[in-house]
Design an enzyme around this catalytic site. Structure first.
Site, PDB file in Angstrom:
ATOM      1  N   CYS A 100      39.688  38.676  28.280  1.00 39.92           N
ATOM      2  CA  CYS A 100      41.105  38.648  28.631  1.00 39.92           C
ATOM      3  C   CYS A 100      41.345  37.671  29.781  1.00 39.92           C
ATOM      4  O   CYS A 100      40.650  37.728  30.809  1.00 39.92           O
ATOM      5  CB  CYS A 100      41.537  40.060  29.022  1.00 39.92           C
ATOM      6  SG  CYS A 100      43.108  40.159  29.891  1.00 39.92           S
ATOM      7  N   GLU A 101      42.303  36.783  29.624  1.00 35.98           N
ATOM      8  CA  GLU A 101      42.557  35.802  30.667  1.00 35.98           C
ATOM      9  C   GLU A 101      43.270  36.407  31.879  1.00 35.98           C
ATOM     10  O   GLU A 101      43.357  35.766  32.936  1.00 35.98           O
ATOM     11  CB  GLU A 101      43.373  34.631  30.124  1.00 35.98           C
ATOM     12  CG  GLU A 101      44.782  34.975  29.707  1.00 35.98           C
ATOM     13  CD  GLU A 101      45.533  33.771  29.151  1.00 35.98           C
ATOM     14  OE1 GLU A 101      46.742  33.674  29.391  1.00 35.98           O
ATOM     15  OE2 GLU A 101      44.905  32.924  28.482  1.00 35.98           O
ATOM     16  N   HIS A 102      43.761  37.617  31.745  1.00 35.28           N
ATOM     17  CA  HIS A 102      44.463  38.255  32.857  1.00 35.28           C
ATOM     18  C   HIS A 102      43.517  38.987  33.808  1.00 35.28           C
ATOM     19  O   HIS A 102      43.750  39.005  35.017  1.00 35.28           O
ATOM     20  CB  HIS A 102      45.511  39.234  32.328  1.00 35.28           C
ATOM     21  CG  HIS A 102      46.555  38.580  31.484  1.00 35.28           C
ATOM     22  ND1 HIS A 102      47.095  39.174  30.356  1.00 35.28           N
ATOM     23  CD2 HIS A 102      47.143  37.362  31.577  1.00 35.28           C
ATOM     24  CE1 HIS A 102      47.974  38.357  29.802  1.00 35.28           C
ATOM     25  NE2 HIS A 102      48.018  37.255  30.523  1.00 35.28           N
ATOM     26  N   HIS A 103      42.463  39.611  33.259  1.00 34.29           N
ATOM     27  CA  HIS A 103      41.546  40.383  34.095  1.00 34.29           C
ATOM     28  C   HIS A 103      40.084  39.935  33.947  1.00 34.29           C
ATOM     29  O   HIS A 103      39.215  40.452  34.641  1.00 34.29           O
ATOM     30  CB  HIS A 103      41.645  41.873  33.748  1.00 34.29           C
ATOM     31  CG  HIS A 103      43.030  42.422  33.870  1.00 34.29           C
ATOM     32  ND1 HIS A 103      43.867  42.583  32.781  1.00 34.29           N
ATOM     33  CD2 HIS A 103      43.727  42.828  34.955  1.00 34.29           C
ATOM     34  CE1 HIS A 103      45.022  43.067  33.193  1.00 34.29           C
ATOM     35  NE2 HIS A 103      44.972  43.234  34.491  1.00 34.29           N
ATOM     36  N   GLN A 141      44.946  37.884  22.855  1.00 35.42           N
ATOM     37  CA  GLN A 141      44.726  38.039  21.419  1.00 35.42           C
ATOM     38  C   GLN A 141      45.766  37.260  20.625  1.00 35.42           C
ATOM     39  O   GLN A 141      45.465  36.694  19.564  1.00 35.42           O
ATOM     40  CB  GLN A 141      44.760  39.519  21.028  1.00 35.42           C
ATOM     41  CG  GLN A 141      44.429  39.763  19.559  1.00 35.42           C
ATOM     42  CD  GLN A 141      44.286  41.239  19.236  1.00 35.42           C
ATOM     43  OE1 GLN A 141      43.840  42.024  20.067  1.00 35.42           O
ATOM     44  NE2 GLN A 141      44.653  41.626  18.029  1.00 35.42           N
ATOM     45  N   HIS A 169      40.724  46.284  23.758  1.00 38.38           N
ATOM     46  CA  HIS A 169      40.752  45.562  25.024  1.00 38.38           C
ATOM     47  C   HIS A 169      40.253  46.446  26.160  1.00 38.38           C
ATOM     48  O   HIS A 169      40.825  47.509  26.424  1.00 38.38           O
ATOM     49  CB  HIS A 169      42.178  45.076  25.320  1.00 38.38           C
ATOM     50  CG  HIS A 169      42.659  44.039  24.369  1.00 38.38           C
ATOM     51  ND1 HIS A 169      42.875  42.731  24.745  1.00 38.38           N
ATOM     52  CD2 HIS A 169      42.955  44.104  23.040  1.00 38.38           C
ATOM     53  CE1 HIS A 169      43.294  42.030  23.692  1.00 38.38           C
ATOM     54  NE2 HIS A 169      43.346  42.846  22.654  1.00 38.38           N
ATOM     55  N   CYS A 171      40.515  45.897  29.208  1.00 32.99           N
ATOM     56  CA  CYS A 171      41.467  45.975  30.313  1.00 32.99           C
ATOM     57  C   CYS A 171      42.390  47.180  30.150  1.00 32.99           C
ATOM     58  O   CYS A 171      42.998  47.634  31.127  1.00 32.99           O
ATOM     59  CB  CYS A 171      42.283  44.686  30.425  1.00 32.99           C
ATOM     60  SG  CYS A 171      43.220  44.242  28.952  1.00 32.99           S
TER      61      CYS A 171
END
Length: 212
Positions: A100-103, A141, A169, A171
């Site tokens: 995940c590019e956020h976490h 995704q 996910h 996250c």
């Protein structure tokens, strides 16, 4: 401007900008890992963690290897000896691991891809490799689904492509709402799959109906 072409141009520009930026050295990357270990509350100089920065950097080279490969290098070779075959080709249950590019925590799942070839087909293993190229990057995704179908559509130029991605996910499972087992499904269609709902139904039927 065509939406697909605009997406490709934005993606190409982003990758070009990323490739021209100065890449930190291995020593700088290892130092960053040591900083994170200390920030987490541990001692990066203790015996069990001494070699961790080197291991993490080596792992990153593998986990994010998709940045160093372009889809055109995978899909450039096709085969024309298919007789009069002109129907759907499907590869399902392509397992992948991404982050995940956020976490920057993993999400894990399967991709299912079908396309209608025009006179020539691509090797089946190449379809799985396209998934890996984009999965081995920082991702969402939704973007992963879009990149896979755009590469297939623009390079192979088939009569249509269908992509369904399902994943869990971490996250969501490990942090935040902590809902283990929740899965996310994304789909996208081009060509005959997009224009003919019956082909979408057939895609879903083949995907779900043939399972043991």
């Amino acid at each position: 401007m065509d939406a697909v072409l605009e997406t490709l141009m934005r993606s190409a520009q982003s990758e070009k900008e990323a490739s021209t930026a100065r890449r930190p050295s291995r020593e700088e990357a290892e130092a960053a890992v040591r900083t994170l270990i200390a920030w987490a509350g541990d001692d990066p100089t203790r015996e069990g963690l001494l070699d961790t920065p080197k291991r993490v950097v080596r792992a990153y080279e593998e986990l994010y290897s998709g940045y160093r490969i372009g889809p055109e290098t995978i899909l450039d070779r096709t085969f024309g000896e298919i007789g009069n075959f002109d129907d759907m080709v499907m590869v399902r249950d392509i397992e992948f691991h991404s982050h995940c590019e956020h976490h920057m925590v993993p999400f894990v799942g399967k991709a299912h891809i079908a396309y209608f070839p025009v006179e020539r087909v691509v090797g089946l293993s190449k379809i799985a490799r396209i998934v890996d190229i984009y999965a081995r990057r920082l991702q969402t995704q939704e973007h992963l689904t879009s990149q896979i179908i755009t590469a297939m559509d623009e390079i192979l130029k088939p009569r249509g492509v269908a992509v369904l991605v399902e994943a869990e996910h971490m996250c969501m499972a490990m942090r935040g709402v902590r809902k283990q087992g929740a899965s996310t499904v994304t789909t996208q269609f081009t060509g005959v799959f997009r224009d003919d709902p019956q082909e979408q139904v057939r895609f879903m039927s083949l995907l779900r109906g043939l399972r043991p």
